[in-house]
Write an enzyme that holds these catalytic residues in place. Structure first.
Site, mmCIF file in Angstrom:
data_model
loop_
_atom_site.group_PDB
_atom_site.id
_atom_site.type_symbol
_atom_site.label_atom_id
_atom_site.label_comp_id
_atom_site.label_asym_id
_atom_site.label_seq_id
_atom_site.Cartn_x
_atom_site.Cartn_y
_atom_site.Cartn_z
ATOM 1 N NE ARG A 116 -3.414 0.063 2.756
ATOM 2 C CZ ARG A 116 -3.998 0.340 4.295
ATOM 3 N NH1 ARG A 116 -3.739 -0.516 5.018
ATOM 4 N NH2 ARG A 116 -4.622 1.589 4.426
ATOM 5 C CE1 TYR A 117 -0.139 3.894 3.558
ATOM 6 C CE2 TYR A 117 0.446 2.004 4.722
ATOM 7 C CZ TYR A 117 -0.499 2.725 4.396
ATOM 8 O OH TYR A 117 -1.548 3.181 5.149
ATOM 9 N NE ARG A 120 4.745 1.955 6.033
ATOM 10 C CZ ARG A 120 4.421 3.168 5.559
ATOM 11 N NH1 ARG A 120 5.435 3.622 4.782
ATOM 12 N NH2 ARG A 120 3.468 3.859 5.840
ATOM 13 C CB CYS A 129 -4.654 -16.290 14.480
ATOM 14 S SG CYS A 129 -4.642 -15.004 13.208
ATOM 15 C CB CYS A 133 -8.656 -11.118 17.715
ATOM 16 S SG CYS A 133 -6.806 -11.566 18.166
ATOM 17 C CB CYS A 136 -9.315 -10.223 13.311
ATOM 18 S SG CYS A 136 -8.070 -10.246 12.192
ATOM 19 N NE ARG A 138 -4.123 -7.847 6.981
ATOM 20 C CZ ARG A 138 -3.074 -7.391 7.664
ATOM 21 N NH1 ARG A 138 -2.466 -8.197 8.487
ATOM 22 N NH2 ARG A 138 -2.638 -6.232 7.269
ATOM 23 C CG ASP A 297 -9.888 -0.929 10.020
ATOM 24 O OD1 ASP A 297 -9.950 0.698 10.018
ATOM 25 O OD2 ASP A 297 -9.065 -1.357 10.227
ATOM 26 C CG ASP A 334 -5.029 1.989 8.071
ATOM 27 O OD1 ASP A 334 -4.741 2.818 7.513
ATOM 28 O OD2 ASP A 334 -4.532 0.701 8.516
ATOM 29 C CE LYS A 341 -1.167 2.579 9.997
ATOM 30 N NZ LYS A 341 -0.357 2.311 8.601
HETATM 31 S S1 SF4 Z 1 -5.886 -9.523 15.063
HETATM 32 FE FE1 SF4 Z 1 -6.374 -10.838 13.434
HETATM 33 S S2 SF4 Z 1 -4.408 -11.589 12.425
HETATM 34 FE FE2 SF4 Z 1 -3.916 -10.360 14.359
HETATM 35 S S3 SF4 Z 1 -3.837 -12.276 15.835
HETATM 36 FE FE3 SF4 Z 1 -5.788 -11.763 16.124
HETATM 37 S S4 SF4 Z 1 -7.095 -12.741 14.686
HETATM 38 FE FE4 SF4 Z 1 -4.772 -12.994 14.152
#
Ligand code: SF4
Length: 366
Positions: A116-117, A120, A129, A133, A136, A138, A297, A334, A341
Site C-alpha cells: 500500500r505504501y 514498505r 492465528c 480475535c 480482527c 482480516r 475499521d 486507517d 493513517k
Molecule cells: S488481530 Fe487478526 S491477524 Fe492478528 S492475531 Fe488476532 S486474529 Fe490473528
C-alpha cells in the site's frame, strides 16, 4: 500455571502438567476450536453457546488455554471473553460494513503481499492465528487457513520484493507468523535479509498476549541475528498484562528488539478513559511502547466493536490531557488504499480550543 487466576476454567485442563502449560506446542494443540467445548465450562449459560455454531461456520474460533484462563467466567462483560468468544452479532447485518474496508486485496501485486505504501510492504505468511480475535480486520482470511504453503507464497513474494528497490521495510504478518517453528521463521527472515535493499524487518504477532510461552530464549537468540528488527504486538486491555506476557516482552527486549503495541479501540473492551489509561500505563511499566491506537475499521463481523469517532476523540482527550507523552499512542484512523493513517488528535476540540486560547502566543512567536 496461572492456577489462581481462574480455577473454573483451568479445571477443564486438569490433566495438564505445569510443564504442558508452559509448552507452546501443548497450548497450540489444545486450543479451544469447537463451540461444544465451551459447554464444559462453568457459566455456560453466560456463554450462550447454542447458536454459536452459526458464527463459527463463517468465522472460526481458536483460543489458547492460556488466553482462555484470563477470562473471569462470572463476568458477562469480560474484556478477554469479548475478544475471543464468538458473538452472534458477528453475523448480524451491519449495513455498509465491508470484508476489506482498507482495500488490501486490491493492493496485492502478487498473492499474499500487500503493497500500500511505496517504501514498505506486508507479507501475509499465513492466515492461521494462535487465537482468533473476534475484532480482527482480516477475519475474511480465516476460512482460507493454511490453503497455501509458506514456500509457495515466498516463490512470488521474494522475487517481487527483490525487484522493487523502493521497498526498504518488510512487515511479516498474517495471521500470526509465530504459528511457525523457529527454524521456519529463521528461513523466512534470512531470505528477506538477503535482499540488499531491505533495511528493516518487522514482525506483527499477538503471541506475547495470547500465548506468551511461545517466546523462548532460543527464539529470541534467533531473532537477534536479524536486527534491525521490530516486534509489534497487540494488547487491548490491562487484564492481558500478566507476569507471563511481561516476561515474554522482556525477553524480546533483552535481545535488543524493541516491542511496540498497536491497540484497537474496541467498544466494551477498552473504550473508557480509565481502562485506556490503565492499559497505557501498564504497557509503559513493562517497557512496551504504545505506538498506535487504531480506530476500529468498519469490518464485516466486527460491527459490535465499533465506536463512533466523536466518542473515541472525547475519550482520548481525557488521556491526552492526563498522561505523559511516553505513554501516548497515536490515535489514528486507517484509510483505504494508500491514503494512510489519519491522526485523530487533529480533530480534537480541546486541542483546537487550546490553539485559539493561545492565539496571541502563535501570532507573536510562531
Ligand atoms: S488481530 Fe487478526 S491477524 Fe492478528 S492475531 Fe488476532 S486474529 Fe490473528
Amino acid at each position: 500455571m496461572n492456577i489462581n487466576k481462574n480455577k473454573n476454567i483451568l479445571s477443564f485442563f486438569k490433566n495438564a502438567t505445569a510443564r504442558d502449560w508452559q509448552d507452546s506446542r501443548w497450548q497450540f494443540k489444545n486450543r479451544i476450536t469447537k463451540v461444544a467445548q465451551l459447554d464444559h465450562f462453568p457459566g455456560e449459560s453466560l456463554l450462550r453457546t447454542e447458536k454459536l455454531n452459526a458464527v463459527t461456520a463463517v468465522y472460526p474460533m481458536a483460543i489458547t488455554p492460556y488466553y482462555l484462563s484470563l477470562i473471569q467466567i462470572d463476568d458477562e462483560n469480560d474484556p478477554v471473553r469479548a475478544q475471543c468468544i464468538p458473538d452472534l452479532r458477528e453475523i448480524s447485518c451491519y449495513k455498509d460494513y465491508l470484508d476489506d474496508p482498507l482495500e488490501e486485496d486490491s493492493h496485492m501485486p502478487v498473492p499474499k503481499l500487500i503493497h500500500r505504501y511505496s517504501d514498505r510492504c506486508l507479507a501475509i505468511v499465513t492466515e492461521v492465528c494462535l487465537t482468533y480475535c473476534r475484532h480482527c480486520n482480516r477475519k475474511r482470511f480465516w476460512p482460507q487457513s493454511a490453503h497455501i504453503s509458506l514456500k509457495t507464497r515466498l516463490k512470488k513474494i521474494i522475487p517481487y520484493i527483490s525487484a522493487s528497490r523502493q521497498i526498504r521495510e518488510v512487515i511479516i504478518s498474517g495471521g500470526d507468523p509465530l504459528i511457525f517453528d523457529d527454524q521456519t521463521i529463521e528461513t523466512l527472515l534470512a531470505s528477506l535479509k538477503a535482499i540488499p535493499h531491505i533495511e528493516v524487518l518487522r514482525i506483527g504477532s499477538r503471541a506475547p498476549v495470547v500465548m506468551p510461552m511461545r517466546i523462548t530464549k532460543e527464539f529470541c537468540r534467533m531473532l537477534k541475528r536479524y536486527r534491525p528488527l521490530w516486534f509489534n504486538t497487540q494488547f487491548n486491555h490491562p487484564a492481558e498484562i500478566t507476569p507471563e506476557s511481561k516476561r515474554a516482552c522482556n525477553m524480546i527486549q533483552e535481545s535488543g528488539i524493541p516491542v511496540s503495541n498497536q491497540s484497537v479501540l474496541l467498544h466494551g473492551v477498552n473504550d473508557s478513559p480509565d481502562v485506556m489509561r490503565n492499559l497505557l500505563y501498564g504497557l509503559q511499566k513493562i517497557s512496551v511502547r504504545p505506538y498506535y491506537l487504531f480506530h476500529c475499521d468498519p469490518v464485516k463481523g466486527c460491527g459490535h466493536f465499533h465506536t463512533d469517532l466523536k466518542s473515541g476523540i472525547t475519550m482520548m482527550e481525557k488521556i491526552w490531557s492526563q498522561c505523559s507523552g511516553l505513554s501516548l499512542p497515536q490515535y489514528v484512523l486507517d484509510l483505504p488504499g494508500s491514503t494512510g493513517k489519519m491522526p485523530l488528535n487533529t480533530m480534537s476540540g480541546t486541542i483546537n480550543n487550546n490553539l485559539q486560547t493561545h492565539q496571541h502566543y502563535f501570532d507573536k512567536f510562531m
